[in-house]
Design a protein around this motif. Structure first.
Motif, mmCIF file in Angstrom:
data_model
loop_
_atom_site.group_PDB
_atom_site.id
_atom_site.type_symbol
_atom_site.label_atom_id
_atom_site.label_comp_id
_atom_site.label_asym_id
_atom_site.label_seq_id
_atom_site.Cartn_x
_atom_site.Cartn_y
_atom_site.Cartn_z
ATOM 1 N N VAL A 132 0.778 -1.229 0.102
ATOM 2 C CA VAL A 132 -0.157 0.030 0.073
ATOM 3 C C VAL A 132 0.951 1.276 0.181
ATOM 4 C CG1 VAL A 132 -1.729 1.222 1.464
ATOM 5 C CG2 VAL A 132 -1.813 -1.161 1.142
ATOM 6 N N GLY A 133 0.394 2.127 -0.872
ATOM 7 C CA GLY A 133 1.357 3.255 -0.873
ATOM 8 C C GLY A 133 2.057 3.398 -2.159
ATOM 9 N N ASP A 134 2.654 2.006 -2.698
ATOM 10 C CA ASP A 134 3.432 2.231 -3.875
ATOM 11 C C ASP A 134 2.820 2.843 -4.965
ATOM 12 O OD1 ASP A 134 5.369 0.788 -2.275
ATOM 13 O OD2 ASP A 134 4.966 -1.084 -3.461
ATOM 14 N N THR A 135 3.788 3.367 -5.656
ATOM 15 C CA THR A 135 3.245 3.940 -7.534
ATOM 16 C C THR A 135 3.909 2.933 -8.300
ATOM 17 O OG1 THR A 135 3.350 6.180 -6.463
ATOM 18 C CG2 THR A 135 3.300 5.756 -9.049
ATOM 19 N N ILE A 136 2.982 2.560 -8.965
ATOM 20 C CA ILE A 136 3.235 1.360 -9.842
ATOM 21 C C ILE A 136 2.963 1.489 -11.310
ATOM 22 C CG2 ILE A 136 3.460 -0.474 -8.283
ATOM 23 C CD1 ILE A 136 0.586 -1.390 -8.905
ATOM 24 N N ASP A 180 -2.953 2.174 -23.059
ATOM 25 C CA ASP A 180 -2.198 3.221 -22.336
ATOM 26 C C ASP A 180 -1.387 2.860 -21.490
ATOM 27 O OD1 ASP A 180 -3.273 5.106 -24.015
ATOM 28 O OD2 ASP A 180 -4.478 6.247 -22.868
ATOM 29 N N HIS A 181 -0.344 3.300 -21.040
ATOM 30 C CA HIS A 181 0.495 2.945 -19.712
ATOM 31 C C HIS A 181 0.352 4.149 -18.957
ATOM 32 C CE1 HIS A 181 1.980 0.096 -22.686
ATOM 33 N NE2 HIS A 181 2.805 -0.125 -22.047
ATOM 34 N N ILE A 182 -0.166 3.869 -17.581
ATOM 35 C CA ILE A 182 -0.527 4.850 -16.489
ATOM 36 C C ILE A 182 0.044 4.573 -15.214
ATOM 37 C CG2 ILE A 182 -2.478 6.172 -15.590
ATOM 38 C CD1 ILE A 182 -4.098 5.483 -17.744
ATOM 39 N N LYS A 183 0.467 5.383 -14.400
ATOM 40 C CA LYS A 183 1.029 5.208 -13.191
ATOM 41 C C LYS A 183 -0.224 5.438 -12.117
ATOM 42 C CE LYS A 183 5.940 6.805 -13.502
ATOM 43 N NZ LYS A 183 6.847 7.396 -13.068
ATOM 44 N N VAL A 184 -0.127 4.400 -11.232
ATOM 45 C CA VAL A 184 -1.408 4.402 -10.181
ATOM 46 C C VAL A 184 -0.720 4.202 -9.106
ATOM 47 C CG1 VAL A 184 -3.146 3.368 -12.026
ATOM 48 C CG2 VAL A 184 -1.522 1.872 -10.826
ATOM 49 N N LYS A 185 -1.476 4.636 -7.932
ATOM 50 C CA LYS A 185 -1.092 4.428 -6.333
ATOM 51 C C LYS A 185 -1.858 3.459 -5.811
ATOM 52 C CE LYS A 185 -0.267 7.070 -2.173
ATOM 53 N NZ LYS A 185 -0.153 8.048 -1.638
ATOM 54 N N VAL A 198 -6.602 0.692 -6.786
ATOM 55 C CA VAL A 198 -5.546 1.852 -7.197
ATOM 56 C C VAL A 198 -6.156 2.927 -7.582
ATOM 57 C CG1 VAL A 198 -3.930 -0.028 -7.907
ATOM 58 C CG2 VAL A 198 -5.446 0.882 -9.771
ATOM 59 N N SER A 199 -5.367 3.967 -7.678
ATOM 60 C CA SER A 199 -5.726 5.481 -8.067
ATOM 61 C C SER A 199 -4.752 6.063 -9.093
ATOM 62 C CB SER A 199 -6.128 6.397 -6.719
ATOM 63 O OG SER A 199 -6.389 7.673 -7.134
ATOM 64 N N ILE A 200 -5.377 6.977 -9.946
ATOM 65 C CA ILE A 200 -4.360 7.382 -10.848
ATOM 66 C C ILE A 200 -4.573 8.866 -10.287
ATOM 67 C CG2 ILE A 200 -4.233 8.484 -13.150
ATOM 68 C CD1 ILE A 200 -5.973 6.323 -14.002
ATOM 69 N N LYS A 201 -5.585 9.326 -9.570
ATOM 70 C CA LYS A 201 -5.758 10.913 -9.100
ATOM 71 C C LYS A 201 -4.628 10.990 -8.049
ATOM 72 C CE LYS A 201 -9.020 12.085 -6.491
ATOM 73 N NZ LYS A 201 -10.468 12.567 -5.764
ATOM 74 N N GLN A 202 -4.444 10.063 -7.376
ATOM 75 C CA GLN A 202 -3.467 10.273 -6.153
ATOM 76 C C GLN A 202 -1.966 10.052 -6.414
ATOM 77 O OE1 GLN A 202 -4.718 8.525 -2.307
ATOM 78 N NE2 GLN A 202 -6.579 8.216 -2.931
ATOM 79 N N THR A 203 -1.837 10.077 -7.574
ATOM 80 C CA THR A 203 -0.296 10.158 -8.058
ATOM 81 C C THR A 203 0.093 11.832 -8.859
ATOM 82 O OG1 THR A 203 -0.889 9.593 -10.608
ATOM 83 C CG2 THR A 203 -0.380 7.824 -8.982
ATOM 84 N N LEU A 204 -1.437 12.454 -8.856
ATOM 85 C CA LEU A 204 -1.325 13.760 -9.393
ATOM 86 C C LEU A 204 -1.104 14.717 -8.307
ATOM 87 C CD1 LEU A 204 -4.091 13.155 -12.108
ATOM 88 C CD2 LEU A 204 -1.711 12.865 -12.499
ATOM 89 N N PRO A 205 -0.585 16.170 -8.738
ATOM 90 C CA PRO A 205 -0.805 17.258 -7.694
ATOM 91 C C PRO A 205 -1.888 17.461 -7.321
ATOM 92 C CG PRO A 205 0.792 17.659 -9.542
ATOM 93 C CD PRO A 205 -0.097 16.551 -9.721
#
Length: 281
Positions: A132-136, A180-185, A198-205
Motif C-alpha cells: 500500500v502506498g506504492d506507485t506502480i 495506455d500505460h498509466i502510473k497508479v497508486k 488503485v488510483s490515478i488521481k492520487q499520483t497527481l498534484p
C-alpha cells in the motif's frame, strides 16, 4: 547454374553442386528450431511468453485465440483466455497477451497456451512485490461507461471516475485509451481475494490546495460548464477544480459555455464547492 556461380564468385569460391536454395533452407530451419527451443524452454522452466493475438479460429469445435510465436502458431482456447464470450475473445485480437505453454506436439505443429495461467503466475508475483502506498505501472485493458479497467501485473482492477483525476469527468472515454500505460497508486491490497484498489488521481498534484483562499465565499468568478446532470451543473473554474451549481430557473446552458458563478460554499479539504450561476456569457 549461373545464379549459383554468381553467388559463389562473390564469396571467392566455386563449389561443385552448390545451391543457394539449400543455404536458404538451412537458414529457415535454424529459425524454426530456435522458435521450438523457446517453446521447450518456456514449458520446462515455467516461463511466461508474449505474442500478439492475430485472429480467432474454430478448432475441434472450440473458439481459440491464435498467436504467432515466430514461425509457430499458438492456440489459446477460450476457456484458457480469461474471456467469457466470443465478443470478449474478439476484443483480444490485435493485442499483445501473456501466456504459458500447456502442451505441444512438434510433429503435428500444435502448441496450446493459457492466458489464465500466465495471469495467475503474474498475480502471485505482483502480490509478493507491492505494498500500500506504492506507485506502480498499469496498462489500460478496457474502458467502461463508469470505470477504467487496468492490469497491474496479472490483476485487473477497476478505477472509478472519482479516482481517475481531479475535477468532473463528463465522458470517461476522453480520459484514456486501451493500451495506455498509466502510473497508479496502490490504495489497498487483499491478497486472499487477489483484489487491489488503485488510483490515478492520487499520483497527481492536488489542485485544491490553496483554493479556499483563491475562491472566496460570496464572490463571483468566470467558469466553463463541464457537465450537466439531473442534480446540477458542473462548472470548471481551473484545472481539476469544478463547482456544482443548481439548474437555472429560466435558462438552459450547454457544455462548454462560459458562465459567471457566485461561490456559496467551498471546502478544499473535502474538495467541494457549490456555486450559483448568475450569468451566461
Amino acid at each position: 547454374m549461373a545464379h549459383a556461380e554468381d553467388l559463389q564468385a562473390l564469396q571467392g569460391v566455386l563449389i561443385e553442386g552448390f545451391s543457394p536454395e539449400k543455404v536458404l533452407e538451412n537458414k529457415r530451419q535454424r529459425v524454426i528450431d530456435k522458435h521450438w527451443k523457446d517453446v521447450y524452454n518456456a514449458f520446462q522452466n515455467n516461463l511466461i511468453l508474449s505474442a500478439e493475438v492475430k485472429g480467432i479460429e474454430n478448432i475441434a469445435g472450440k473458439s481459440c485465440a491464435i498467436c504467432e510465436l515466430g514461425t509457430i502458431r499458438v492456440n489459446i482456447p477460450a476457456e484458457h483466455s480469461g474471456t467469457t464470450n466470443i465478443n470478449e475473445l474478439r476484443y483480444l485480437t490485435g493485442r499483445v497477451v501473456n501466456f504459458k505453454i500447456l502442451n505441444f506436439d512438434r510433429e503435428n505443429e500444435i502448441v496450446i497456451g493459457s492466458r489464465l495461467e500466465a495471469k495467475k503466475q503474474s498475480a502471485e508475483i505482483t502480490l509478493r512485490n507491492i505494498k500500500v502506498g506504492d506507485t506502480i505501472h498499469s496498462v489500460v485493458q478496457a474502458i467502461l461507461s463508469n470505470a477504467i479497467i487496468v492490469d497491474i501485473g496479472g490483476i485487473e482492477t477497476k478505477i472509478s471516475p472519482s479516482e481517475i483525476r481531479y475535477g468532473w469527468i463528463n465522458n470517461i472515454h476522453d480520459e484514456a485509451r486501451v493500451g495506455d500505460h498509466i502510473k497508479v497508486k496502490v490504495l489497498s491490497i487483499d491478497k486472499e481475494k487477489q483484489d487491489v484498489k488503485v488510483s490515478i488521481k492520487q499520483t497527481l498534484p492536488n489542485p485544491w490546495q490553496g483554493q479556499a483562499q483563491r475562491y472566496l465565499k460570496g464572490n463571483e468568478y468566470v467558469g466553463k460548464v463541464s457537465g450537466i446532470t439531473e442534480y446540477g451543473i458542473f462548472v470548471n473554474l481551473t484545472d481539476g477544480v469544478d463547482s456544482l451549481a443548481n439548474h437555472m430557473k429560466f435558462e438552459d446552458v450547454k457544455i462548454g459555455e462560459r458562465v459567471l458563478v457566485r461561490v456559496l460554499n467551498i471546502s478544499a479539504e473535502r474538495e467541494q464547492m457549490t456555486t450559483k450561476i448568475v450569468r451566461k456569457m
